[in-house]
Design a protein around this motif. Structure first.
Motif, PDB file in Angstrom:
ATOM      1  N   ARG A  16      -1.750 -20.204  -2.340  1.00 54.60           N
ATOM      2  CA  ARG A  16      -0.943 -19.112  -1.800  1.00 54.60           C
ATOM      3  C   ARG A  16       0.461 -19.129  -2.390  1.00 54.60           C
ATOM      4  O   ARG A  16       1.162 -18.125  -2.378  1.00 54.60           O
ATOM      5  N   LEU A  59      -7.500 -12.858  -5.471  1.00 57.67           N
ATOM      6  CA  LEU A  59      -6.091 -13.272  -5.461  1.00 57.67           C
ATOM      7  C   LEU A  59      -5.298 -12.455  -4.447  1.00 57.67           C
ATOM      8  O   LEU A  59      -4.544 -12.994  -3.636  1.00 57.67           O
ATOM      9  N   GLU A  60      -5.506 -11.135  -4.501  1.00 63.06           N
ATOM     10  CA  GLU A  60      -4.779 -10.277  -3.561  1.00 63.06           C
ATOM     11  C   GLU A  60      -5.167 -10.592  -2.127  1.00 63.06           C
ATOM     12  O   GLU A  60      -4.329 -10.640  -1.238  1.00 63.06           O
ATOM     13  N   LEU A  63      -3.499 -13.873  -1.073  1.00 68.06           N
ATOM     14  CA  LEU A  63      -2.051 -13.786  -0.834  1.00 68.06           C
ATOM     15  C   LEU A  63      -1.740 -12.886   0.351  1.00 68.06           C
ATOM     16  O   LEU A  63      -0.720 -13.042   1.003  1.00 68.06           O
ATOM     17  N   ASN A  64      -2.617 -11.911   0.603  1.00 65.80           N
ATOM     18  CA  ASN A  64      -2.390 -11.021   1.743  1.00 65.80           C
ATOM     19  C   ASN A  64      -3.124 -11.492   2.984  1.00 65.80           C
ATOM     20  O   ASN A  64      -3.304 -10.741   3.930  1.00 65.80           O
ATOM     21  N   ARG A  65      -3.587 -12.730   2.936  1.00 67.35           N
ATOM     22  CA  ARG A  65      -4.200 -13.378   4.100  1.00 67.35           C
ATOM     23  C   ARG A  65      -5.447 -12.667   4.598  1.00 67.35           C
ATOM     24  O   ARG A  65      -5.725 -12.648   5.791  1.00 67.35           O
ATOM     25  N   ARG A  66      -6.183 -12.060   3.694  1.00 66.78           N
ATOM     26  CA  ARG A  66      -7.456 -11.486   4.134  1.00 66.78           C
ATOM     27  C   ARG A  66      -8.544 -12.545   4.122  1.00 66.78           C
ATOM     28  O   ARG A  66      -9.604 -12.353   4.681  1.00 66.78           O
TER      29      ARG A  66
ATOM     30  N   LEU B  37      -4.030 -13.139 -14.114  1.00 65.65           N
ATOM     31  CA  LEU B  37      -4.007 -13.631 -12.734  1.00 65.65           C
ATOM     32  C   LEU B  37      -2.706 -14.371 -12.443  1.00 65.65           C
ATOM     33  O   LEU B  37      -2.127 -14.223 -11.362  1.00 65.65           O
ATOM     34  N   ARG B  40      -0.080 -11.773 -12.084  1.00 66.75           N
ATOM     35  CA  ARG B  40      -0.237 -11.029 -10.835  1.00 66.75           C
ATOM     36  C   ARG B  40       0.138 -11.890  -9.626  1.00 66.75           C
ATOM     37  O   ARG B  40       0.672 -11.402  -8.642  1.00 66.75           O
ATOM     38  N   HIS B  41      -0.171 -13.152  -9.702  1.00 72.20           N
ATOM     39  CA  HIS B  41       0.191 -14.073  -8.614  1.00 72.20           C
ATOM     40  C   HIS B  41       1.705 -14.058  -8.418  1.00 72.20           C
ATOM     41  O   HIS B  41       2.215 -13.932  -7.302  1.00 72.20           O
ATOM     42  N   LEU B  44       2.754 -10.616  -7.033  1.00 72.48           N
ATOM     43  CA  LEU B  44       2.372 -10.401  -5.638  1.00 72.48           C
ATOM     44  C   LEU B  44       3.203 -11.255  -4.696  1.00 72.48           C
ATOM     45  O   LEU B  44       3.551 -10.825  -3.603  1.00 72.48           O
ATOM     46  N   SER B  45       3.492 -12.465  -5.132  1.00 72.82           N
ATOM     47  CA  SER B  45       4.263 -13.360  -4.275  1.00 72.82           C
ATOM     48  C   SER B  45       5.641 -12.774  -3.995  1.00 72.82           C
ATOM     49  O   SER B  45       6.256 -13.050  -2.983  1.00 72.82           O
ATOM     50  N   SER B  52       2.369  -4.862   1.400  1.00 78.05           N
ATOM     51  CA  SER B  52       1.089  -5.533   1.548  1.00 78.05           C
ATOM     52  C   SER B  52       0.301  -4.990   2.728  1.00 78.05           C
ATOM     53  O   SER B  52      -0.762  -5.478   3.025  1.00 78.05           O
ATOM     54  N   GLN B  57      -2.241  -0.210   0.535  1.00 76.73           N
ATOM     55  CA  GLN B  57      -3.090  -0.649  -0.548  1.00 76.73           C
ATOM     56  C   GLN B  57      -3.775   0.545  -1.203  1.00 76.73           C
ATOM     57  O   GLN B  57      -4.345   0.442  -2.270  1.00 76.73           O
ATOM     58  N   ASN B 296       2.930 -13.552   8.480  1.00 78.61           N
ATOM     59  CA  ASN B 296       2.179 -13.868   7.257  1.00 78.61           C
ATOM     60  C   ASN B 296       2.455 -12.887   6.137  1.00 78.61           C
ATOM     61  O   ASN B 296       2.263 -13.181   4.973  1.00 78.61           O
ATOM     62  N   THR B 297       2.854 -11.681   6.529  1.00 77.79           N
ATOM     63  CA  THR B 297       3.016 -10.653   5.503  1.00 77.79           C
ATOM     64  C   THR B 297       4.402 -10.666   4.886  1.00 77.79           C
ATOM     65  O   THR B 297       4.676  -9.917   3.966  1.00 77.79           O
TER      66      THR B 297
END
Lengths: 182, 550
Positions: A16, A59-60, A63-66, B37, B40-41, B44-45, B52, B57, B296-297
């Motif tokens: 994460r 990955l998404e 990171l988005n906790r799904r 990846l 993108r990581h 996204l972080s 998010s 989305q 978390n978001t």
């Protein structure tokens, strides 16, 4: 929880925040996911495209906790892969399911190639006789390298039921392989 | 691959294995996807949590497609969403100062507004109070001034309450617009409940003092409330290596003060690697808890913390903490979309294992001057590049569009102060190829601190019992904390025995638990964010006043 699942869990916790941890997961699952997708799609270009989407989705989702820690990562990843394959067929409704996949044996002895080629053809013929549900179990177990527990989670069945089904498939393959051989 | 009980006959297994071994992903594809990846990581972080949410989305393309193909449906969906959002915002507005996952709001039921605009004048100056709003979180007032020629910095503002109490402002801001009107905004601590009149004092404005009586009225149930101004000048630390810490939002309440802290960067593409936290210490050296309650978001650059309620007299130092070295912040600077940071390397037709190519390529990457000094064929498929770099640069990420590339790896600083980074190929290219620097890892050094005078908790009700440390609060008659933790029970028991001869009432035990995670040499110890504090009230025994016990 198996050792693999425990390893996954440790990597997931780090992934994460740490791209390297996610990369480790990617390396672990790239080939099984790609093989599974390739077998279902039948061409390299689309298989690469779908595999990319699977890992980007994962990955998404991570990171988005799904993705929830109590789940099995491999099952979750292959759920995404299955959905992506279904999406592909929906979007390309004219695409037929692959019946023949181009076999390749780089670097084999010519004699072995002939022998293995015969074996593969025979295997292919046998697998085609299985219904779709059984073929999917074969794909998940042998191409996806999933454990019985992971397949059970993915398919929403008990582990015992999956073990039983796969044992029957193997038994059936064994019997019919020998019949064809004979 | 298969359990013994589920093994395939050898011929079938061989056929399977050979079939599967032919289904390997192409190395070029695998390397590119890995790069994608990683990129993108990082991206996204850093995205704000807002983006998010599942609703967002939805891809822009899908929305455009919907509007084009089904405009009526799009309109209906838009109206429904607006209705839902309005309703949700209204519902949230009725709640307390902080709502997890939503943010900071006001309690509309206890909001008082300026009943009518007020105007007063002095020598050459006309002051008009345009808005004043009192809620549980704060009292703020907006004043328009005509005739102010010079921008003045040193004037004071107070609120004088009917009982004679005088409250100084907490944050103030001045802005002058194109018509040369000046607007003053002052934020004060929250007023006592139901305050409907007060005097606003402004001292030293244009060399004059102003006393402006204000009347407030309760907000009507469905009245649209004026939005509270954000603190015009958010409290901010000094900027070190392009990074500063900012205190964005503050919501005091009886149960604790909630505040939001953010890390801000002076250029895009900067990301913090690793976790961070803050610690709070007052002028007497007392440490206050700062419990991370970010949802978390939340993105990694913004965090929300809960701490103790305050009296308004504390002068706090908010310090940024990074594990394990509090003054060293690991940062990644992403340049993957910028192909300007590059040089060309030619390995020649037949590179030999161990061969070293001296290089002299200077590249300015986002202000960091790097110099490629050598390349070495470390293994048949790997090239290692060495760079001279500023001392705080700890690594670089390399990439080449050459299709033979399998992957890149950031190196670690070497003993001689240089850094190295590798590139792995399916086979070493036989022609010159472009080496791009797509990212720089560096360590930001600094002391990110903010001096903060937190607002007082509302005094409208008794401060409830809290299990969290509250160093300056006189202990109230809180119920004895029940716990089944054997350590706590033992501590209680021992304290009871120790105190009994002297005890004349209930006693409190302060328990501080310090935990360490992989401590490393040279780290600041203990890192405050893994320190927990707890107050426990012991039973008062036979010496306790029975009246007080009830």
């Amino acid at each position: 929880m198996t050792d693999n699942e425990r390893d996954d869990q440790e990597l997931l916790e780090k992934a994460r925040h740490d791209p390297d941890a996610f990369t480790a997961l990617y390396h672990r699952y790239l080939t099984p996911v790609y093989r599974y997708v390739f077998i279902r799609i039948g061409n390299r270009h689309d298989a690469e495209d779908i595999t990319s989407k699977v890992f980007v989705d994962a990955l998404e989702g991570l990171l988005n906790r799904r993705y929830h820690e109590d789940g099995k990562f491999a099952s979750w990843l292959f759920t995404i892969a299955k959905r992506r394959v279904i999406d592909h067929y929906r979007q390309h409704s004219s695409t037929k399911l692959p019946e023949e996949i181009e076999w390749a044996f780089p670097g084999q002895d010519p004699f072995d190639q002939v022998l293995l080629s015969e074996n593969k053809t025979r295997l292919s013929e046998l697998l085609k006789q299985l219904d779709e549900e059984k073929q999917e179990l074969v794909r998940l177990r042998f191409a996806g390298e999933l454990s019985f527990g992971e397949i059970a989670t993915l398919e929403g069945k008990s582990e015992a039921a999956i073990k039983m089904a796969i044992r029957r498939i193997i038994q059936w393959l064994r019997e019919n392989w020998e019949v064809n051989n004979g | 691959m298969v359990d013994l009980d589920y093994s395939l006959p050898p011929d079938i297994e061989a056929a399977f294995n050979d079939y599967l071994s032919s289904l390997e992903p192409a190395p070029g594809f695998a390397a590119l996807l890995e790069q994608e990846l990683r990129h993108r990581h990082t991206e996204l972080s850093a995205k704000k949590h807002f983006f998010s949410s599942p609703f967002l989305q939805w891809r822009r393309g899908k929305i455009v497609e919907l509007v084009r193909t089904q405009p009526l449906l799009a309109l209906i969906i838009t109206l429904i969403i607006l209705a839902l959002l309005t309703g949700a915002a209204y519902a949230f507005g009725k709640l307390a100062g902080y709502i997890p996952g939503f943010g900071f709001t006001s309690d509309a039921q206890s909001v008082y507004l300026l009943s009518e605009p007020v105007e007063t004048s002095g020598e050459d100056l006309i002051l008009s109070v345009e808005q004043a709003v009192s809620d549980k979180a704060r009292f703020w007032v907006k004043i328009s001034i005509k005739g102010m020629i010079n921008q003045e910095d040193f004037f004071q503002a107070f609120v004088s309450l009917p009982d004679g109490e005088k409250l100084p402002f907490q944050v103030g801001d001045t802005e002058t617009n194109e018509t040369e009107n000046t607007t003053l905004i002052y934020l004060f601590p929250p007023l006592p409940d139901a305050t409907d009149q007060l005097d606003l004092l402004i001292e030293g404005l244009g060399g004059q003092n102003f006393l402006i009586p204000l009347k407030l009225r309760p907000a009507k149930p469905d009245e649209i409330l004026p939005s509270a101004p954000e603190p015009p000048t958010p409290l901010r630390s000094e900027t070190h290596n392009g990074i500063s810490m900012v205190l964005d939002h503050i919501a005091p309440s009886n149960e604790g003060t909630i505040f939001q802290a953010s890390l801000q960067f002076d250029q895009p593409g900067m990301f913090i690697l690793g976790d961070w936290n803050v610690s709070l210490m007052d002028q007497h050296g007392l440490i206050y808890p700062a419990i991370d309650i970010s949802s978390n978001t939340e993105n990694g650059n913004t965090k929300i913390f809960r701490t103790a309620p305050f009296t308004g007299n504390e002068q706090l130092t908010v310090s940024l903490n990074v594990f394990p070295y509090s003054d060293e912040l690991p940062v990644y600077l992403d340049f993957s979309t910028d192909d300007a940071n590059r040089f060309v390397f030619d390995p020649g037709p037949e590179p030999v294992l161990g061969q070293v190519w001296p290089l002299d390529n200077s590249i300015d990457v986002g202000g960091y001057m790097l110099r490629a000094v050598s390349a070495r064929l470390a293994s048949p498929d790997q090239l290692l590049f060495e760079f001279e770099s500023p001392s705080n640069v700890t690594g670089v990420m390399l990439y080449t569009p050459d299709p033979l590339l399998l992957g890149g790896s950031g190196g670690v600083p070497q003993a001689d102060g240089k850094i190295s980074a590798g590139m792995t190929f399916k086979s070493i290219p036989s022609q010159a190829f472009e080496v791009r620097i797509t990212g720089v890892y560096y360590t930001a050094h600094g002391d990110w601190v903010i001096q903060w005078r937190p607002p007082a908790a509302p005094q409208t009700s008794e401060i409830p019992a809290t299990a969290t440390a509250f160093p300056i609060q006189a202990p109230g008659a809180t119920p004895t904390l029940s716990s089944s933790d054997p350590i706590l029970l033992e501590v209680q028991n021992l304290a009871q025995k120790f105190d009994e001869p002297f005890q004349t009432g209930p006693a409190w035990i302060y328990i501080k638990i310090e935990r360490e995670i992989n401590p490393r040499p040279g780290q600041d110890f203990p890192p405050p964010y893994i320190l927990s504090e707890e107050w426990i009230e012991t039973g008062c025994g036979r010496l306790c006043d029975p009246q007080r016990a009830h």
